[in-house]
Structure formats: C-alpha cells, structure tokens
Design a protein around this motif. Structure first.
Motif, PDB file in Angstrom:
ATOM      1  N   ARG A   2       0.857  -1.190   0.000  1.00 15.06           N
ATOM      2  CA  ARG A   2       0.000   0.000   0.000  1.00 15.06           C
ATOM      3  C   ARG A   2       0.896   1.244   0.000  1.00 15.06           C
ATOM      4  NH1 ARG A   2      -5.298   1.250   0.601  1.00 15.06           N
ATOM      5  NH2 ARG A   2      -5.922  -0.894   1.033  1.00 15.06           N
ATOM      6  N   GLN A  26      -1.964  -1.108  -3.781  1.00 18.12           N
ATOM      7  CA  GLN A  26      -3.112  -0.371  -3.265  1.00 18.12           C
ATOM      8  C   GLN A  26      -2.694   1.056  -2.934  1.00 18.12           C
ATOM      9  OE1 GLN A  26      -3.692  -3.344  -0.230  1.00 18.12           O
ATOM     10  NE2 GLN A  26      -5.638  -3.962  -1.145  1.00 18.12           N
ATOM     11  N   ASN A  28      -3.410   4.784  -1.103  1.00 18.53           N
ATOM     12  CA  ASN A  28      -4.054   5.816  -0.285  1.00 18.53           C
ATOM     13  C   ASN A  28      -3.631   7.148  -0.892  1.00 18.53           C
ATOM     14  OD1 ASN A  28      -4.850   3.761   1.383  1.00 18.53           O
ATOM     15  ND2 ASN A  28      -3.782   4.503   3.211  1.00 18.53           N
ATOM     16  N   ASP A  42      -8.673  -0.510  -3.260  1.00 16.93           N
ATOM     17  CA  ASP A  42      -7.344  -0.216  -3.806  1.00 16.93           C
ATOM     18  C   ASP A  42      -7.131   1.277  -4.091  1.00 16.93           C
ATOM     19  OD1 ASP A  42      -9.031   0.059  -5.939  1.00 16.93           O
ATOM     20  OD2 ASP A  42      -7.837  -1.148  -7.334  1.00 16.93           O
TER      21      ASP A  42
END
Length: 301
Positions: A2, A26, A28, A42
C-alpha cells in the motif's frame, strides 16, 4: 503493497496511480478537496490541508511508502504572492507529513519525492548529473533547494529518502507539450531565443515507471527524471512540426517578447539544462522512449 500518494489527481499522479493499479498495488491518497475522496479497497482518499496543518492520519495505515508530488503549479504567472505559494505549498506539505509521522507508530519505510532539474544552473555546455554541487540562483533553483532540504528531514522519522528531479514532461494530458505544439498546429511554430538551450525531456509513461522502479527496488538517493537524449529547443520545435506535418518558417521568438508576456516565468522557456539519466540506467532501469521523435509520435499521433 500500500502506497500513499500526494498529488495523485495531478498529471503525473494519475499516471503513477494507473501504473500502481496495474501492479496490484493499493493506493491511499491525500486531497484538499473533500469531494475528491473515494473509498475503494485499492484507492482510498483522505483529507488534508497543509495551510491549516490538518491531516487525517488514517492515511498512513498499512502504508509502506509515500510518493510525494504535491505542490501548486509553476505555470501560473509568478507574482510575488504566488511565488510564496509555490515554495510554501511544497515545504508545508512535506513538513506536515513528517510532523504527522513523528506522532504515529508507522509502517512507512521509504519516501520518493518529486523534485526538478531547475536546481541545475543555466548552461549551454555543462552536462549535469545528480552529483553536481553548484545550484541555480534563479527562483526555480530556490524552490527546488527549499523542497529538497525539507524532504531530507524524513530521515528524522527513520524513512529512507529518494528524490526524482523531473525534466520537461511530455504528456497529452496537460503540461508543457500542449502549449509547445499549439502554435505549431496553426503553422506559427518557432523556437525561443537562440533555440540552442537544452531541453531535458521525458515521456510521462517513463517518468511514472521511474517512480515505481525506485519504489520496487528500494533505491535511495537522487535520480534525474529525464530521457537519455536531451534536445535543443530548435530540435524540439522542428521535431514537433515534423510529427504534426506542419511547416516551420517563422523566425525565433526573442527573449524580450516572452519576458513581456510571461514576466519572470519566461525562464521556463529559456533556461538550458542538459541533464544525464545515467544514474537510474546504471541501476537497471530501461527507457521505453529514448528519443524525442518516437515519444512525440506516441503522444501526438
């Protein structure tokens, strides 16, 4: 994996997000606009506002690396107040990330920050690599130094630091290319000044691939985000005209004309920086677009 991305909705950010998703990473992302927040497995948005020092620290949850691109555009007229915004948007956003990590037990191991080749002095003869010590004394040089100095402070929170010094990004989704080819399309294309100034360009796809390559291979240090074959402004204009099948017959546009039109920002067209991509190539990165003509054919074809 991530990854937290700042500036994810900008021209470069969108390309990086696309590439991350193609590799099942994924994302953020931080945004100053609540309306741009979506919550998908995702692709998860979080609010921040570097001006007020507000940030949703949930953005760091399970994140291994940060790709930091945020900063207001440099292609708006440089009034004194806007120049302050250009610097502060980069410094404040970076400092906010660092300060927020200080208060968290976090999983972030690596930050890859955008930077710019504007840090290198104007020269028709030098060939710059990342070890060059002398810094440009222009406003752009000042911006990049302030930005890089604050990015280095990520080491205070045990995060490895990488910087990608970006050149002239060629994209059909915004940026400089659209402005460069507009007059050419109408048969009014012309080089700027002597036309001998170097333009260290890069195709947007290769630039996104450099960021992800640095991320995947845990490369630290400074890398130039430029293609292996810089061109002069004359060559850039001629190649664009040839790809678009348009004539070039106008004389070069004098510097003083563009200074009247753009003010101090005219240096974006007249500064000369011939910059080396060898450092990233030595780490095994392979460019898709080595030469300008195929890059322009891909984007303008």
């Amino acid at each position: 994996m991530r990854v937290l991305i700042t500036g994810a909705t900008g021209m470069i950010g969108q390309e990086i997000v696309k590439l991350c998703h193609s590799k099942n990473m994924q994302i953020n992302y931080l945004t100053t606009s609540i309306s741009k927040i979506v919550q998908e497995e995702d692709y998860q948005g979080f609010y921040w506002n570097p001006n007020t020092k507000a940030i949703d620290t949930n953005c760091f949850k399970d994140v291994e690396a940060i790709i930091h691109l945020a900063g207001v555009s440099i292609s708006k007229r440089w009034t004194e107040s806007y120049k302050q915004q250009i610097i502060q948007s980069r410094v404040d956003s970076t400092q906010l990330l660092i300060n927020s990590l200080k208060g968290e037990s976090h999983t972030v191991k690596h930050v890859i920050s955008a930077s710019a080749i504007g840090i290198y002095p104007d020269s028709l003869t030098n060939y710059y690599d990342q070890t060059h010590k002398e810094k440009s004394n222009t406003f752009l040089g000042e911006v990049v130094q302030a930005w890089e100095n604050v990015v280095d402070k990520f080491s205070e929170v045990n995060v490895a630091v990488s910087k990608v010094r970006i050149g002239l990004v060629l994209s059909n989704n915004g940026g400089a290319l659209k402005e460069i080819v507009k007059p050419v399309k109408y048969g009014a294309g012309a080089a700027f000044g002597s036309g001998k100034q170097w333009q260290s360009w890069i195709h947007i796809e290769d630039l996104a691939r450099i960021f992800i390559y640095v991320l995947e291979h845990r490369l630290v240090g400074v890398y130039n985000g430029v293609a292996p074959n810089p061109v002069t402004n004359n060559e850039l204009t001629k190649t664009a005209a040839s790809v678009l099948n348009k004539p070039l017959f106008l004389p070069n546009i004098p510097k003083f004309t563009m200074k009247l039109v753009l003010g101090e920002m005219h240096i974006l067209l007249f500064e000369s920086q011939r910059v080396s991509s060898k450092e990233i190539e030595n780490k095994g990165f392979q460019f898709e677009y080595h030469r300008l003509k195929p890059a322009l054919e891909d984007l303008l074809g």
